[in-house]
Design a protein around this motif. Structure first.
Motif, PDB file in Angstrom:
ATOM      1  N   LEU A 100      -9.793   0.095  -9.364  1.00 57.65           N
ATOM      2  CA  LEU A 100     -10.395  -0.254  -8.156  1.00 57.65           C
ATOM      3  C   LEU A 100      -9.462  -1.030  -7.193  1.00 57.65           C
ATOM      4  O   LEU A 100      -9.257  -0.727  -6.196  1.00 57.65           O
ATOM      5  N   LEU A 101      -9.113  -2.201  -7.668  1.00 59.35           N
ATOM      6  CA  LEU A 101      -8.023  -3.085  -7.156  1.00 59.35           C
ATOM      7  C   LEU A 101      -7.090  -2.558  -6.729  1.00 59.35           C
ATOM      8  O   LEU A 101      -6.209  -2.510  -5.559  1.00 59.35           O
ATOM      9  N   ASP A 102      -6.333  -1.695  -7.339  1.00 64.05           N
ATOM     10  CA  ASP A 102      -5.062  -1.071  -7.340  1.00 64.05           C
ATOM     11  C   ASP A 102      -5.004   0.063  -6.371  1.00 64.05           C
ATOM     12  O   ASP A 102      -4.191   0.114  -5.386  1.00 64.05           O
ATOM     13  N   VAL A 103      -6.231   0.739  -6.379  1.00 64.36           N
ATOM     14  CA  VAL A 103      -6.488   1.817  -5.307  1.00 64.36           C
ATOM     15  C   VAL A 103      -6.599   1.249  -3.803  1.00 64.36           C
ATOM     16  O   VAL A 103      -6.164   1.711  -2.911  1.00 64.36           O
ATOM     17  N   ARG A 104      -7.388   0.057  -3.849  1.00 65.74           N
ATOM     18  CA  ARG A 104      -7.490  -0.493  -2.687  1.00 65.74           C
ATOM     19  C   ARG A 104      -6.478  -1.004  -1.874  1.00 65.74           C
ATOM     20  O   ARG A 104      -6.255  -1.439  -0.743  1.00 65.74           O
ATOM     21  N   ARG A 105      -5.309  -1.561  -2.737  1.00 70.28           N
ATOM     22  CA  ARG A 105      -3.975  -2.000  -2.451  1.00 70.28           C
ATOM     23  C   ARG A 105      -3.140  -0.862  -2.173  1.00 70.28           C
ATOM     24  O   ARG A 105      -1.963  -0.942  -1.629  1.00 70.28           O
ATOM     25  N   SER A 106      -3.672   0.221  -2.180  1.00 67.86           N
ATOM     26  CA  SER A 106      -2.695   1.356  -2.026  1.00 67.86           C
ATOM     27  C   SER A 106      -2.522   1.845  -0.484  1.00 67.86           C
ATOM     28  O   SER A 106      -2.348   3.406  -0.375  1.00 67.86           O
ATOM     29  N   LEU A 107      -2.964   1.421   0.552  1.00 69.97           N
ATOM     30  CA  LEU A 107      -3.073   1.726   1.866  1.00 69.97           C
ATOM     31  C   LEU A 107      -1.876   2.447   2.448  1.00 69.97           C
ATOM     32  O   LEU A 107      -1.855   3.566   3.124  1.00 69.97           O
ATOM     33  N   ARG A 108      -0.740   1.699   2.135  1.00 70.24           N
ATOM     34  CA  ARG A 108       0.719   2.390   2.633  1.00 70.24           C
ATOM     35  C   ARG A 108       1.082   3.614   2.134  1.00 70.24           C
ATOM     36  O   ARG A 108       2.047   4.459   2.485  1.00 70.24           O
ATOM     37  N   ARG A 109       0.576   4.238   0.836  1.00 63.44           N
ATOM     38  CA  ARG A 109       0.624   5.387   0.106  1.00 63.44           C
ATOM     39  C   ARG A 109       0.079   6.682   1.023  1.00 63.44           C
ATOM     40  O   ARG A 109       0.400   7.776   0.741  1.00 63.44           O
ATOM     41  N   PHE A 110      -0.836   6.413   2.028  1.00 67.98           N
ATOM     42  CA  PHE A 110      -1.334   7.287   2.746  1.00 67.98           C
ATOM     43  C   PHE A 110      -0.605   7.648   3.924  1.00 67.98           C
ATOM     44  O   PHE A 110      -0.163   6.500   4.621  1.00 67.98           O
TER      45      PHE A 110
END
Length: 403
Positions: A100-110
């Motif tokens: 969950l923490l990693d996915v929340r930090r992945s904004l720039r991958r979209f």
């Protein structure tokens, strides 16, 4: 969603000037698309041809084609999705909070400009894919960076097919990164310096003197460069290449990036902090097609079997995913624990012999003709050898295609 990576668009390809040149480019692109579809429609599917297309300039060209070819490269049935778990994985999984923490930090991958509601929906799908794969494969252990690989597949092929592809990838190409410890990941990183040494002894010795190690390349390796490249086109181009090749190809690509930046490195202060800082900041305008070509050439010239002894100074090579590659297995079996890095004779080398564009050490005469002829992975023996290595690695799921 189709995020295209097309020939001639951006720094991955040559700029075309003039109507005649543009027409020639379009004709080549059209011909490649036709060859890909011919391979897809063959009975049985011509996987070797698809691998060559994925390796050659421009890769698979569009996400629409990737949705058809990536499953073939991994021998995944696109019409047979994995069963949905009836368990509440978010409550049961020990990895949920970290995912969950990693996915929340992945904004720039979209993609920039994607509506927030759509992006949040994809992030939820990303979490579900990761937890389902881990639940179905308890021998796999989540690592930070895994989500960078999963999100690439999610954006290209969608949730259902991404789950199947990443599950297969996780039990083969990525399996060493998903061990309980980082021992095998460290071993794969240990190939980096021997590759650099074969090509540019001066650069190798400078980095050794700086004691920079290989940790700067860790995020490159375990995310297949997805975490460090900002342009999605470049990411999927590299995924075309890696999916078509031997599982150690990403470390060869890491080596050619360092070799390409030779002068920048040598201009640094010879200390760990300076060199690590430089190499950790990967340029975004790399000549990707040129580097892909060089990585393929280096794999042909210096295959894992020739580098295994040096790379295994502290690790046993037979414990990695690459050990199922027949040639690599043989080299691993012949290792002796008392072997050390071979002695090097630097004094006889002239400075002009140590240039960025030289693919081999002056003292190394094997495959010199390949370097002189300037073969690239787009044509000829180098491409065939790289494809052959991927086919010979032959995970069990491919044996039925190549009896």
């Amino acid at each position: 969603m189709a995020l295209r990576s097309e020939l001639g668009d951006g720094p991955t390809s040559s700029r075309w000037d003039g109507g005649a040149e543009k027409a020639d480019f379009n004709a080549k692109r059209k011909r490649k698309v036709a060859e890909i579809h011919q391979a897809l429609n063959s009975d049985p599917t011509d996987v070797a041809a698809l691998r060559r297309m994925a390796i050659s300039e421009g890769g698979l060209l569009t996400d629409e084609i990737r949705r058809k070819v990536w499953p073939k490269l991994l021998n995944v049935n696109a019409n047979d999705p994995p069963p949905i778990s009836g368990k509440n994985l978010r409550q049961m999984s020990k990895d949920y909070q970290q995912v969950l923490l990693d996915v929340r930090r992945s904004l720039r991958r979209f993609p920039p400009g994607m509506p927030e509601e759509q992006r949040e929906g994809l992030q939820e799908e990303l979490i579900d894919i990761i937890l389902l794969i881990l639940e179905r494969n308890p021998q796999l252990h989540y690592y930070q960076g895994y989500h960078d690989i999963v999100v690439t597949f999610l954006l290209v092929v969608g949730e259902r097919l991404a789950t199947s592809l990443v599950e297969k990838l996780s039990t083969h190409h990525l399996r060493d990164f998903m061990d309980p410890t980082m021992d095998n990941t460290k071993h794969i990183l240990n190939y980096l310096m021997p590759i650099i040494d074969q090509v540019n002894p001066e650069l190798h010795d400078f980095m050794q003197s700086a004691e920079v190690g290989t940790i700067f390349a860790l995020s490159w390796l375990i995310t297949w460069f997805g975490h460090v490249l900002s342009d999605f086109r470049h990411v999927v181009r590299l995924y075309d290449f890696f999916l078509a090749c031997h599982p150690l190809m990403p470390i060869y690509f890491a080596a050619v990036i360092v070799l390409y930046r030779e002068q920048e490195v040598l201009d640094c202060d010879c200390d760990m902090a300076s060199v690590h800082h430089l190499l950790s900041q990967i340029p975004q305008d790399l000549p990707y097609e040129t580097l892909i070509s060089r990585a393929g050439d280096l794999f042909v010239q210096f295959p894992p079997s020739e580098l295994a002894r040096e790379a295994a100074a502290q690790q046993q090579a037979e414990r990695t995913a690459a050990s199922t590659f027949k040639d690599f297995e043989l080299a691993s079996a012949q290792q002796r624990p008392d072997m050390v890095l071979r002695q090097r004779f630097r004094g006889l080398l002239r400075p002009e012999d140590r240039t960025k564009d030289v693919l081999t050490k002056p003292r190394t005469n094997r495959f010199v003709k390949l370097a002189v002829m300037g073969l690239t992975v787009a044509l000829g023996a180098a491409a065939l050898a790289v494809v052959k290595s991927a086919l010979e690695w032959a995970p069990k799921f491919q044996l039925q295609l190549f009896p």
